[in-house]
Design a protein around this motif. Structure first.
Motif, PDB file in Angstrom:
ATOM      1  N   VAL A   1      -3.465   4.763  -2.137  1.00 49.37           N
ATOM      2  CA  VAL A   1      -4.463   5.946  -1.395  1.00 49.37           C
ATOM      3  C   VAL A   1      -4.270   7.061  -2.224  1.00 49.37           C
ATOM      4  CG1 VAL A   1      -5.206   6.997   0.665  1.00 49.37           C
ATOM      5  CG2 VAL A   1      -4.140   4.459   0.859  1.00 49.37           C
TER       6      VAL A   1
ATOM      7  N   LEU B   1       5.291   5.912   0.953  1.00 51.66           N
ATOM      8  CA  LEU B   1       4.433   7.298   1.110  1.00 51.66           C
ATOM      9  C   LEU B   1       5.180   7.954  -0.252  1.00 51.66           C
ATOM     10  CD1 LEU B   1       3.397   9.527   2.423  1.00 51.66           C
ATOM     11  CD2 LEU B   1       5.111   9.643   3.991  1.00 51.66           C
TER      12      LEU B   1
ATOM     13  N   THR C   1       0.881  -1.268  -0.051  1.00 52.10           N
ATOM     14  CA  THR C   1      -0.130   0.032   0.000  1.00 52.10           C
ATOM     15  C   THR C   1       0.768   1.282  -0.042  1.00 52.10           C
ATOM     16  OG1 THR C   1       0.040  -0.009   2.362  1.00 52.10           O
ATOM     17  CG2 THR C   1      -2.048  -1.113   1.262  1.00 52.10           C
TER      18      THR C   1
ATOM     19  N   ALA D   1      -5.890   2.732   3.494  1.00 50.15           N
ATOM     20  CA  ALA D   1      -5.044   1.826   3.217  1.00 50.15           C
ATOM     21  C   ALA D   1      -5.439   0.227   3.419  1.00 50.15           C
ATOM     22  CB  ALA D   1      -3.599   1.953   3.316  1.00 50.15           C
TER      23      ALA D   1
ATOM     24  N   LEU E   1       0.217   1.292   5.755  1.00 52.37           N
ATOM     25  CA  LEU E   1       0.907   1.954   4.602  1.00 52.37           C
ATOM     26  C   LEU E   1       2.412   1.475   4.584  1.00 52.37           C
ATOM     27  CD1 LEU E   1      -0.599   5.556   4.447  1.00 52.37           C
ATOM     28  CD2 LEU E   1      -0.487   3.919   2.784  1.00 52.37           C
TER      29      LEU E   1
ATOM     30  N   LEU F   1       0.583   5.935  -0.018  1.00 53.42           N
ATOM     31  CA  LEU F   1       0.029   6.869  -0.177  1.00 53.42           C
ATOM     32  C   LEU F   1       0.639   7.899  -1.114  1.00 53.42           C
ATOM     33  CD1 LEU F   1      -2.185   9.135   0.967  1.00 53.42           C
ATOM     34  CD2 LEU F   1      -0.364   9.559   3.017  1.00 53.42           C
TER      35      LEU F   1
ATOM     36  N   THR G   1      -5.014  11.180  -2.645  1.00 52.05           N
ATOM     37  CA  THR G   1      -5.506  12.185  -1.950  1.00 52.05           C
ATOM     38  C   THR G   1      -5.394  13.579  -2.452  1.00 52.05           C
ATOM     39  OG1 THR G   1      -5.570  13.197   0.335  1.00 52.05           O
ATOM     40  CG2 THR G   1      -3.409  12.304  -0.696  1.00 52.05           C
TER      41      THR G   1
ATOM     42  N   THR H   1       0.430  11.880  -1.943  1.00 45.82           N
ATOM     43  CA  THR H   1      -0.229  13.095  -2.127  1.00 45.82           C
ATOM     44  C   THR H   1      -0.352  13.849  -3.046  1.00 45.82           C
ATOM     45  OG1 THR H   1       1.788  14.439  -1.509  1.00 45.82           O
ATOM     46  CG2 THR H   1       0.912  13.198   0.543  1.00 45.82           C
TER      47      THR H   1
ATOM     48  N   ALA I   1      -5.609   8.205   6.236  1.00 42.34           N
ATOM     49  CA  ALA I   1      -4.948   7.347   5.147  1.00 42.34           C
ATOM     50  C   ALA I   1      -4.607   5.990   5.515  1.00 42.34           C
ATOM     51  CB  ALA I   1      -3.586   8.129   4.753  1.00 42.34           C
TER      52      ALA I   1
END
Ligand code: NAI
Length: 259
Positions: free
Chosen positions: A41, A96, A15, A89, A93, A17, A43, A19, A85
């Motif tokens: 994820v 990143l 997973t 996920a 996570l 994230l 965002t 941004t 977040a």
């Protein structure tokens, strides 16, 4: 699959994230990572655009979820977002990508106090707070990866984006420091620095972007997917021995001049 061997959560996929993944380089990164097997994820502030990216990913057979964020928010609100977040996920996570940024393109005397605060908050404070909130859990598991999206402008003086360039230099340096801080505990941190890339943020200045890149080895503006490919490599096991690096995906804009 070229993702890490770590598998996350409910989807059984690692997973990540990303941004600022509702547009431009972030959205391309979300699509490329999802195609490589990551559960992404997505965002940003705009839920409609975020859901659009999730739908695109899912239509291509990938997995993604949307979690809204305003990265100019207070540190406490950012920590709340970090928790949301992780939930989006599926509980954990593995990676990143600090991609979101704002670029107030005005001269120093004309920069408003509000734009000054927002650029510092989104470009420097938010990556710092999110790293502090999310990376220790990766370090505890002994595995993880972070990519900072820097900029070619971190390396040159610029007449109308001085603060932006300074925030990007700060991010690039944070990337090196985080590599030193977290690398020994299994979390690799690296930076991808794009050159002048055609994205919604510079749509109105397409001619400027063309002119900036005309006399470089690449000879044209970058494409978001070209930046995303480098991010995907830095999150993959193929780059397992790469720590604290800055990879320029910039057509040679910093290092070459052909005209
Ligand atoms: P963009 O404006 O299309 O994307 C920026 C993203 O950040 C958007 O998704 C936006 O919603 C998000 N964002 C901005 N403020 C936010 C906030 N307060 N809260 C949450 N999200 C917020 O820009 P682009 O071009 O895709 O830029 C992506 C990254 O690439 C940035 O870090 C930028 O500095 C970097 N970069 C871009 C270059 C270019 O020529 N486009 C050149 C060098 C670096």
């Amino acid at each position: 699959m070229t993702t890490t061997e770590t598998t996350g959560t409910t989807t059984g996929r690692p997973t990540v994230l990303v941004t600022g993944s509702t547009s431009g380089i972030g959205a391309a990164t979300a699509r490329v990572l999802a195609a490589a097997g990551w559960h992404v994820v997505v965002t940003g502030r705009d839920a409609l655009r975020g859901k659009g990216v999730v739908e695109e990913v899912e239509a291509a057979g990938g997995r993604a979820a949307f979690a809204p964020s305003d990265l100019s928010a207070s540190p406490e609100e950012l920590r709340e977002f970090a928790r949301a977040a992780v939930e989006a996920a599926g509980g954990r996570l593995d990676a990143l990508v600090h991609n979101a940024a704002v670029c107030p393109a005005v001269g120093t005397p004309d920069l408003s106090d509000a734009d000054l605060e927002t650029a510092l908050a989104v470009n420097v404070r938010a990556p710092h707070v999110l790293t502090a909130a999310l990376v220790p859990a990766m370090a505890e598991r002994g595995r993880g990866a972070v990519v900072v999206v820097g900029s070619w402008m971190a390396h040159v003086g610029h007449p109308f984006a001085g603060l932006y360039a300074a925030t990007k230099a700060a991010e690039v340096q944070l990337g090196r420091s985080w590599a030193a801080e977290f690398g020994p505990r299994g979390v690799r941190v690296n930076t991808v620095s794009p050159g002048a890339t055609r994205t919604p943020v510079n749509d109105a200045a397409a001619d400027v972007v063309e002119a900036m890149t005309a006399g470089t080895a690449g000879g044209r503006p970058g494409r978001p997917e070209e930046v995303a490919a480098a991010v995907a490599w830095l999150l993959s096991e193929e780059s397992a021995y790469v720590h604290g690096a800055e990879i320029a995906v910039d057509g040679g804009i910093v290092t070459t001049r052909t005209a």
